[in-house]
Design a protein around this motif. Structure first.
Motif, short mmCIF file in Angstrom:
data_model
loop_
_atom_site.label_atom_id
_atom_site.label_comp_id
_atom_site.label_asym_id
_atom_site.label_seq_id
_atom_site.Cartn_x
_atom_site.Cartn_y
_atom_site.Cartn_z
N TYR A 31 -4.95 1.13 16.30
CA TYR A 31 -6.19 0.91 15.55
C TYR A 31 -5.88 0.61 14.09
O TYR A 31 -4.88 1.08 13.55
N PHE A 32 -6.76 -0.14 13.44
CA PHE A 32 -6.67 -0.33 11.99
C PHE A 32 -7.29 0.89 11.33
O PHE A 32 -8.38 1.33 11.72
N GLU A 33 -6.60 1.44 10.34
CA GLU A 33 -7.08 2.63 9.64
C GLU A 33 -7.03 2.39 8.13
O GLU A 33 -6.11 1.76 7.63
N TYR A 34 -8.02 2.93 7.43
CA TYR A 34 -7.98 2.93 5.97
C TYR A 34 -6.92 3.93 5.51
O TYR A 34 -6.85 5.05 6.02
N GLU A 35 -6.09 3.51 4.57
CA GLU A 35 -5.01 4.38 4.09
C GLU A 35 -5.54 5.71 3.55
O GLU A 35 -4.88 6.73 3.70
N ALA A 36 -6.72 5.70 2.96
CA ALA A 36 -7.29 6.92 2.39
C ALA A 36 -7.60 7.97 3.46
O ALA A 36 -7.77 9.14 3.15
N GLN A 37 -7.66 7.55 4.73
CA GLN A 37 -7.96 8.48 5.83
C GLN A 37 -6.70 9.07 6.45
O GLN A 37 -6.79 9.82 7.42
N LEU A 38 -5.53 8.75 5.87
CA LEU A 38 -4.26 9.15 6.46
C LEU A 38 -3.43 10.02 5.53
O LEU A 38 -3.56 9.92 4.31
N LEU A 39 -2.58 10.83 6.13
CA LEU A 39 -1.59 11.63 5.41
C LEU A 39 -0.21 11.32 5.98
O LEU A 39 -0.10 11.00 7.17
N VAL B 150 -4.02 -0.12 7.22
CA VAL B 150 -2.76 -0.30 7.93
C VAL B 150 -3.06 -0.28 9.43
O VAL B 150 -4.09 0.23 9.87
N ASP B 151 -2.15 -0.85 10.20
CA ASP B 151 -2.25 -0.87 11.65
C ASP B 151 -1.46 0.33 12.16
O ASP B 151 -0.27 0.45 11.87
N VAL B 152 -2.12 1.24 12.89
CA VAL B 152 -1.47 2.47 13.34
C VAL B 152 -1.47 2.52 14.86
O VAL B 152 -2.51 2.32 15.51
N ARG B 153 -0.30 2.82 15.42
CA ARG B 153 -0.19 3.06 16.86
C ARG B 153 -0.23 4.56 17.08
O ARG B 153 0.71 5.27 16.74
N GLY C 167 0.80 -1.21 0.00
CA GLY C 167 0.00 0.00 0.00
C GLY C 167 0.83 1.26 0.00
O GLY C 167 2.04 1.25 -0.22
N ARG C 168 0.18 2.32 0.29
CA ARG C 168 0.78 3.65 0.30
C ARG C 168 1.76 3.85 1.46
O ARG C 168 2.73 4.58 1.35
N PHE C 169 1.49 3.19 2.60
CA PHE C 169 2.32 3.33 3.78
C PHE C 169 2.98 2.00 4.13
O PHE C 169 2.44 0.94 3.85
N LYS C 170 4.15 2.09 4.77
CA LYS C 170 4.85 0.88 5.20
C LYS C 170 5.15 0.98 6.70
O LYS C 170 5.06 2.06 7.29
N VAL C 171 5.48 -0.15 7.29
CA VAL C 171 5.81 -0.19 8.72
C VAL C 171 6.91 0.83 9.01
O VAL C 171 7.90 0.92 8.29
N VAL D 20 0.42 12.25 16.14
CA VAL D 20 1.13 11.55 15.07
C VAL D 20 1.13 10.07 15.40
O VAL D 20 1.48 9.67 16.52
N GLY D 21 0.72 9.26 14.43
CA GLY D 21 0.72 7.82 14.60
C GLY D 21 1.87 7.19 13.85
O GLY D 21 2.48 7.82 12.98
N GLU D 22 2.17 5.94 14.18
CA GLU D 22 3.20 5.18 13.49
C GLU D 22 2.60 3.89 12.96
O GLU D 22 1.92 3.17 13.70
N VAL D 23 2.86 3.61 11.69
CA VAL D 23 2.39 2.36 11.10
C VAL D 23 3.22 1.22 11.69
O VAL D 23 4.46 1.29 11.70
#
Length: 78
Positions: free
Chosen positions: A56-64, A47-50, A2-6, A31-34
């Motif tokens: 929480y699990f977040e849809y990539e489209a909801q993140l910047l 993606v899984d965001v801390r 996807g758009r983001f990586k760990v 600020v969250g971290e994948v």
């Protein structure tokens, strides 16, 4: 992939964010971290965001992407 990586730092995207009851306990604040998810979520566009307030699990489209940190890790004292 996807758009983001760990390891990527992320912010909520106010233009696409879909609030839910977890927002009341810290979801999407700061600020969250994948992080590595406990199971595959790539096919879901998530993606899984801390976040500082929880994970929480977040849809990539909801993140910047979050801006890079300017902290160099030193105090500047010699």
């Amino acid at each position: 992939m996807g758009r983001f990586k760990v390891g990527d730092r992320v912010l909520k995207n106010p233009a696409t964010w879909v609030a839910n009851t977890f927002d009341e306990v810290g979801r999407g604040i700061g600020v969250g971290e994948v992080v590595a998810p406990p199971f595959a979520v790539d096919d879901l566009g998530m993606v899984d965001v801390r976040w500082p307030g929880g994970r929480y699990f977040e849809y990539e489209a909801q993140l910047l992407p979050a801006p890079p940190t300017t902290d160099t890790g030193s105090s500047g004292c010699s």
